[in-house]
Design a protein around this motif. Structure first.
Motif, mmCIF file in Angstrom:
data_model
loop_
_atom_site.group_PDB
_atom_site.id
_atom_site.type_symbol
_atom_site.label_atom_id
_atom_site.label_comp_id
_atom_site.label_asym_id
_atom_site.label_seq_id
_atom_site.Cartn_x
_atom_site.Cartn_y
_atom_site.Cartn_z
ATOM 1 N N GLN A 160 0.814 -1.224 0.000
ATOM 2 C CA GLN A 160 0.000 0.000 0.000
ATOM 3 C C GLN A 160 0.841 1.264 0.000
ATOM 4 O O GLN A 160 0.301 2.353 -0.091
ATOM 5 N N GLY A 161 2.151 1.126 0.142
ATOM 6 C CA GLY A 161 2.999 2.311 0.228
ATOM 7 C C GLY A 161 2.693 3.129 1.474
ATOM 8 O O GLY A 161 2.809 4.340 1.477
ATOM 9 N N SER A 162 2.282 2.439 2.555
ATOM 10 C CA SER A 162 1.906 3.150 3.774
ATOM 11 C C SER A 162 3.033 3.115 4.802
ATOM 12 O O SER A 162 3.899 2.242 4.770
ATOM 13 N N LEU A 163 2.987 4.087 5.680
ATOM 14 C CA LEU A 163 3.980 4.222 6.737
ATOM 15 C C LEU A 163 3.261 4.621 8.012
ATOM 16 O O LEU A 163 2.353 5.463 7.980
ATOM 17 N N VAL A 164 3.657 4.020 9.144
ATOM 18 C CA VAL A 164 3.079 4.386 10.433
ATOM 19 C C VAL A 164 4.138 5.101 11.246
ATOM 20 O O VAL A 164 5.261 4.608 11.413
ATOM 21 N N ILE A 165 3.770 6.287 11.735
ATOM 22 C CA ILE A 165 4.643 7.052 12.637
ATOM 23 C C ILE A 165 3.882 7.194 13.938
ATOM 24 O O ILE A 165 2.710 7.588 13.958
ATOM 25 N N ARG A 166 4.562 6.857 15.025
ATOM 26 C CA ARG A 166 3.914 6.866 16.340
ATOM 27 C C ARG A 166 4.732 7.713 17.308
ATOM 28 O O ARG A 166 5.941 7.556 17.404
ATOM 29 N N LEU A 167 4.059 8.621 18.003
ATOM 30 C CA LEU A 167 4.677 9.431 19.037
ATOM 31 C C LEU A 167 4.297 8.839 20.382
ATOM 32 O O LEU A 167 3.098 8.688 20.663
ATOM 33 N N GLU A 168 5.283 8.454 21.198
ATOM 34 C CA GLU A 168 5.037 7.808 22.481
ATOM 35 C C GLU A 168 5.553 8.711 23.603
ATOM 36 O O GLU A 168 6.771 8.811 23.810
ATOM 37 N N PRO A 169 4.658 9.397 24.332
ATOM 38 C CA PRO A 169 5.083 10.285 25.413
ATOM 39 C C PRO A 169 5.777 9.513 26.518
ATOM 40 O O PRO A 169 5.398 8.401 26.852
ATOM 41 N N LEU A 170 6.825 10.115 27.072
ATOM 42 C CA LEU A 170 7.547 9.500 28.178
ATOM 43 C C LEU A 170 7.327 10.229 29.494
ATOM 44 O O LEU A 170 7.738 9.757 30.536
ATOM 45 N N ASP A 171 6.681 11.395 29.428
ATOM 46 C CA ASP A 171 6.490 12.188 30.641
ATOM 47 C C ASP A 171 5.029 12.562 30.869
ATOM 48 O O ASP A 171 4.717 13.615 31.370
ATOM 49 N N GLY A 172 4.123 11.644 30.482
ATOM 50 C CA GLY A 172 2.706 11.754 30.751
ATOM 51 C C GLY A 172 2.060 12.972 30.290
ATOM 52 O O GLY A 172 1.006 13.332 30.339
#
Length: 172
Positions: A160-172
């Motif tokens: 599909q030519g797709s990409l997943v970017i995920r932001l994961e907070p470390l300080d709530g």
């Protein structure tokens, strides 16, 4: 009186013809036993699990934007209700020679209006590769660029030519 065109009308760059979309949907449905799978789309995860941006058709979108950054819809993560991610594709996708080469690319994090301007710490996940941790002090500026140390194109879904970017907070 209008004469019929010699060649069929083509959609604008970055878009597909509706009949091509229909054929692709039917092929996908047949691979899933006649059921329609959930459509891959840009989506925001809930704030407690971070923010996830699924970009479908990255190559076509970058061609249409001439290599300029792709911008996410508004996302929420770690108590921030209004943030956007920008995929900066890097020098390989740029149509012009960039003033400052961006190599493998970057992800920019931008806060929206009315969001408290404090320092935030987070990881980025590009496909399955963890990047970070990054610390961004939003009291200094509203947009921070996080350089990637992985070729993000290797993390795209080839079908599909797709990409997943995920932001994961470390300080709530």
């Amino acid at each position: 009186r209008c004469a019929s065109p010699a060649s069929p009308l083509r959609p604008p760059p970055g878009l597909t013809h509706p009949l091509e979309d229909l054929a692709a949907a039917r092929a996908l449905q047949s691979r899933h036993g006649g059921r329609s799978p959930a459509p891959p789309a840009e989506r925001a995860a809930t704030p407690d699990e971070g923010a996830e941006w699924r970009i479908v058709g990255v190559p076509a979108k970058l061609r249409a934007s001439r290599g300029f950054p792709l911008v996410s819809p508004p996302l929420s993560a770690g108590g921030i209700s209004e943030l956007r991610l920008h995929l900066v594709p890097g020098s390989q996708w740029r149509k012009q020679t960039p003033a400052k080469p961006s190599g493998l690319g970057a992800v920019r994090v931008k806060l929206g209006e009315g969001v408290p301007r404090t320092a935030r710490k987070f990881n980025l996940r590009v496909g399955s590769v963890l990047q970070g941790p990054f610390t961004c002090d939003f009291s200094e500026r509203e947009v921070h660029e996080c350089g990637l140390n992985v070729d993000w194109t290797s993390q795209m879904d080839a079908t599909q030519g797709s990409l997943v970017i995920r932001l994961e907070p470390l300080d709530g």
